[in-house]
Design an enzyme around this catalytic site. Sequence first.
Site, PDB file in Angstrom:
ATOM      1  N   CYS B  97      -3.109  -8.482  -8.153  1.00 52.50           N
ATOM      2  CA  CYS B  97      -2.504  -6.891  -7.921  1.00 52.50           C
ATOM      3  C   CYS B  97      -2.957  -6.288  -9.028  1.00 52.50           C
ATOM      4  O   CYS B  97      -3.848  -6.122  -9.651  1.00 52.50           O
ATOM      5  CB  CYS B  97      -1.417  -6.999  -7.169  1.00 52.50           C
ATOM      6  SG  CYS B  97      -1.013  -5.442  -6.517  1.00 52.50           S
ATOM      7  N   HIS B 237      -1.980 -10.468  -1.997  1.00 53.05           N
ATOM      8  CA  HIS B 237      -1.086 -11.474  -2.601  1.00 53.05           C
ATOM      9  C   HIS B 237      -0.985 -12.855  -1.967  1.00 53.05           C
ATOM     10  O   HIS B 237      -0.270 -12.991  -0.967  1.00 53.05           O
ATOM     11  CB  HIS B 237       0.308 -10.827  -2.446  1.00 53.05           C
ATOM     12  CG  HIS B 237       0.435  -9.619  -3.616  1.00 53.05           C
ATOM     13  ND1 HIS B 237       1.037  -9.714  -4.794  1.00 53.05           N
ATOM     14  CD2 HIS B 237       0.446  -8.226  -3.396  1.00 53.05           C
ATOM     15  CE1 HIS B 237       1.044  -8.606  -5.271  1.00 53.05           C
ATOM     16  NE2 HIS B 237       0.909  -7.807  -4.541  1.00 53.05           N
ATOM     17  N   GLU B 239       0.244 -15.615  -2.967  1.00 56.77           N
ATOM     18  CA  GLU B 239       1.500 -16.089  -3.514  1.00 56.77           C
ATOM     19  C   GLU B 239       2.432 -15.721  -2.371  1.00 56.77           C
ATOM     20  O   GLU B 239       3.619 -16.305  -2.111  1.00 56.77           O
ATOM     21  CB  GLU B 239       2.016 -15.909  -4.802  1.00 56.77           C
ATOM     22  CG  GLU B 239       2.481 -14.655  -5.211  1.00 56.77           C
ATOM     23  CD  GLU B 239       1.702 -13.275  -5.159  1.00 56.77           C
ATOM     24  OE1 GLU B 239       0.367 -13.456  -4.689  1.00 56.77           O
ATOM     25  OE2 GLU B 239       2.213 -12.296  -5.362  1.00 56.77           O
TER      26      GLU B 239
END
Lengths: 1007, 286
Positions: B97, B237, B239
């Site tokens: 990002c 994202h 994660e």
Amino acid sequence: MVVTRVEVTPKQGQGMRDVRGDSIRRQLLSDHSVSATEVRSIVGFLIKSDISEEEIATRSDDLFTDPIIETGFINTLAMSNSEIFPTSPDCVITIGFKPGVTDNPGKAAVDGFHTIFPQAKDAEISTYITYAFYGLPSDCDSQWLAGTIYNGLIQRALVSDSAACANGNWPEIEFPERPLQVFTTPKRVNLEISDAELEELSYTGLLALNLEEMQTIQGHYRDDATRNIREAIGISPDAPTDVELECLAQTWSEHCKHKIFASKIHHVDTETGEDTIIDSIFKTHIMNPTHDMQKDVDWLLSVFHDNSGVIAWDDDWSICMKAETHNSPSALDPYGGAMTGIVGVNRDILGTGLGARPIANTDVFCFGPPDWEGDLPDNLFHPSRVLRGVHAGVRVGGNESGIPTVNGAIVFDDRYIGKPLVYCGTIGIMPRRLADGRESHIKTPTSGDIVYMVGGRVGYDGIHGATFSSLELTEESPSSAVQIGDPITQKKMVDMILEARDSGLITCITDNGAGGLSSSIGEMAEYTNGCEIDLAKVPLKQAGLSAWEILVSESQERMTVAVKEEDRAAFDALAALHEVEATAVAIFTATGYFHVKYNEMTVAYLPIEFLHDGVPQLQLESEWKPPQLEPFSVPAQSDHNDLLLRMLARPNITSKETWVRQYDHEVIAQTVIKPFVGVERDGPGDAGLIAPIHGNPHGIVVSCGIAPRYSDIDAGAMAAASIDEAVRNAVCVGVDVDKIAGLDNFCWPDPIESVKTPDGRFKLAQLVRANRELERVCRAYRLPCVSGKDSMKNDYGSGEGKISIPPTLLFSLFGDHPDVRYTATSDLKGAGERIYLVGTSKQELGASEIAFMLKESGEAGGIGGEVPQLIDPESQLDTYRALSKTIQNGLVRTAHDCSEGGIAVAVAEMCIGGRCGAFIDIDGTGSGDLWGRMWGESLGRIVIGVSAGNEADFVEAMAGHPITLLGISTVGSTLSITDGYDELVELPVEQLVTSWQGTLDLTGGVA
Amino acid sequence: MVDTPKVAVLFGFGINCDHETKAVFDLVGGQATRVHVNHFINGNRSLDEFHILAVPGGFSFGDHLGSGRLLGNRMRFALREQLHAFVAAGKPIIGICNGFQVLVKTGLLPGPAAGQDPLPDFVQRASLTLNDSGRYEDRWVTLEFDSNSPCIWTKGITRIDCPVRHGEGKFVLPDSTDFDMLAANNQLTVRYVDPATENGEGISDELLPFPLSPNGSMRNIAGVCDATGLVFGLMPHPEAVYAKWLHPDHTRNTAPGPESSDVLGEWEGEGLQIFRNAVDYVKANL
């Protein structure tokens, strides 16, 4: 110093587009039905520095212009370049900031400028934006157009109309030089004046103190002992300085001291004949119940006295929550007001105990109808503009701070035109103990600790916020009370302070919010019983602020932190690493005095006790007479298909997805239940659920309840409904109902009887009833209120045109969730789910959404009648506990709160989330008639879905609790609702989706 | 041989996904540390101490003057040699990002064209600009990976769901031939795809409509790698879906992901493999 102008505009063609301009074009179309064929944008920088134009030009592509996507211009206006702007627009508008207003892009640009020109220490950069409009309707007035996109309170606009454009005359905005401020020596304020003059002094000085309070201050300076002490210290013995008077006004403001909640109330109930005295509704109805509950549980760590309430979450972590309102600033500047609201409440969390980390936000807004077509009083924005501005402020404040927005609501009512309500809440987390063994929820200051101001600087912005919010909004409300937040300055400060906490450097910390340093240091000084401040050490945004201004300014992004003398070097080093300004400005003492100096001169010397406990208790009158309202009577003929589609489109029910999706709700990688759920991720979520410790499924539930319109009938019922809704929402995701805590945020119209408020007794009686219900329901639910806030002057104007908001309680809840892997969402999980109603429906249609809708359309006369009541909260809690357990043990994966619009709307929303049909029969669901069972908003009801395989276990688990089989989810895509043999609704789910999603999509599309 | 790869997770100046980015590396056998950018710039710490560098998501400097620009400049001017040496030593870098935006603005991504010296030359060749919608949004997307990409982070991954959370995620290059060159070298590592397509057949150059492509990115690009395959950046994202309980379908019992794992049992989410790939790569190669 010279000013160099840099302008940057997006390249055109080959898939590039001018997104900023296009957003303005779509907004114009959506809000004002004005169509432009194209809007182009130019971002401008005015750089005041010793760096030459030539040097800046050679490095412009490194900083101001992205050469891949933009074209830049140095000291020439982009508009005058006929290659880039070949055709002449109909209108060009340039918008820049007024002097002294926070310019975040400008601040960032200075930082970037220093990276490239480290020698340019004193550089200042101001930014602006220019829009060029093409293809406007010929009758579109340029000044009107500018008025739709800038706020004169904080911005400047320069306009070239079509004639100017045709002649190539483009707006050329100049650097916003701040007017010179002149330091004025603290003045002695003579209080030996008549009562009328005392009141006049309070009024013209924006002190917001009443006569008795002014007289109490007057009395303090008449005391001989006081005079002798003051004489000895070298300050005017027999009269306050302006610094002292301002400091007392801030500390004693309604905003800081909650004088109405602390008042002695003579309450009369004309219905029951009750005639009684209540000595502080806060102590009686909020604090005492919580303290009683504190005796029974071991997890209430810190309640009421700190910046937020703290509970133990597990052996390693405690969690805390706080909610605030920022109503008055948001009315004047929706964007800045709301942004400072959210970043401000984040600081309350950072200032809890020895510092907690903000990990989740909640936002609840109350606005006028976005499609309002009636008159607007002077100085008030249209509700759609308030919505856009507030939303943008909270979005930027929350997103840039890296804190997910996990829960919220938007409520609409005509009366919020007078004052929008902007509630911002934050949840924080902190280790139970620090490495040095201290419990992190306990502050440990001692006399001799050094007090730092950390973060932003002090400026003229933000003076008189606390006192201003304690007054009603008028056309003359001051612009200095409005600020724009700076989330990045604050984020750097948060990073730094949490490191300082973990290193054991902090002994005491609090937020600089309302009242500025006078409140923050003043409140912390209570711990050691004294402090000495030197205002000359406080770093300023601009020279020339007077002592009282420095002391009370509410400039944002500041914390006050106490550090031991021996830890100063480590603290300073951390501040330097994080590029955060931290300045020692005071020292804690045990003198019993709030001692303020400016260099060597004493400018305020107030006894700590007088400062904090000297304010006299208000004596107020309250009288309850039930309002006489025309009852809601159902129309003779009704098409429930039509009613359902119209109900789904109501602003209070419709999807808010386009707005909510613009909040980051997933940063920190902990959000288990998102605001929107289901197959297409567009069904309503009931409560937020987070698992903040990575790898660990232990969870925290966050929910809220709000039902302001019930106040039209009874504010007591409003309060009960708000609390029940918050609990209900939390139960829908499987909260542990034996470990929940609440926050009460009251927003009320002024309830003090006066010439301006002839109905003050009634409004105060509403407050009494709300608090009595709050106590009754919270005691029954074993739901301690651990923090709260009140905002008591939510009126606009006076006399004929006065607008008072409906009395509104936002009840926020945070609670424990044992394991987030076992939770539920509102979407139906495919065909074959058994759908049950938990709870029963009574004949309670008073002040319901259907009643308001049919009254507004003329199909019904009034909204009066039976408002939903919570008769037996004790057994309700048992039912909630049983239901929550079925979710926690995995039996139930589908649950949805039943509130506005009753069962009809609840099951429609479940179909939308699951994109599947359902067959529902409302026969046998309670004592209400068809309308009561279909549309009624009786409390304590949740609709659940359970798989066929789990149905028997579910029914067994719920034995002894009121559950009714409503129906089944179906393979088809039609929602059918019947009442026994009577068919009420037969609608395709796609049609439900369309109705539910249309109303508030004010984006003008995406392309 | 490196048993426990050390991971530097940058933070400071508005980076805000540092905690979860550290957590995912720790979960898959790395030893991650959150390090303030200034520690490297001031010389208190050295990139040399670490095997993997992660630039997490966030809002560095508020995205003002273009997302990633100002943090990118700080790194470009102050950490040039350290970053060059890091890649030359065969150590992986990821930008997620805002971190991706930083890597693009520093010129680390997409980096020099294939065939030239592949090590960082700090020339910006691409950009990430405002979403076509004009809005910052948080929404879930479906990603598909180029199985032939040299990217060491994405080996063996075909498709995952994860959220995007950005306002400036539209990947642009000045010229379509630039895309063709990157495509030829399989550097267009990850794209937004229509979840209705078959696994492995979703990638398309044809612009997908909103919201399948959330930002109007050219050729639906969600992330790219450099010519070495060591440096990887993406807007979405991964994660944020390290566990299945973070997937929106988890209450429907249909959250995708491995059936079992050594860290989260049956609850490992699809995103974790990206970080495991880099940790395993370091263990095997450094």
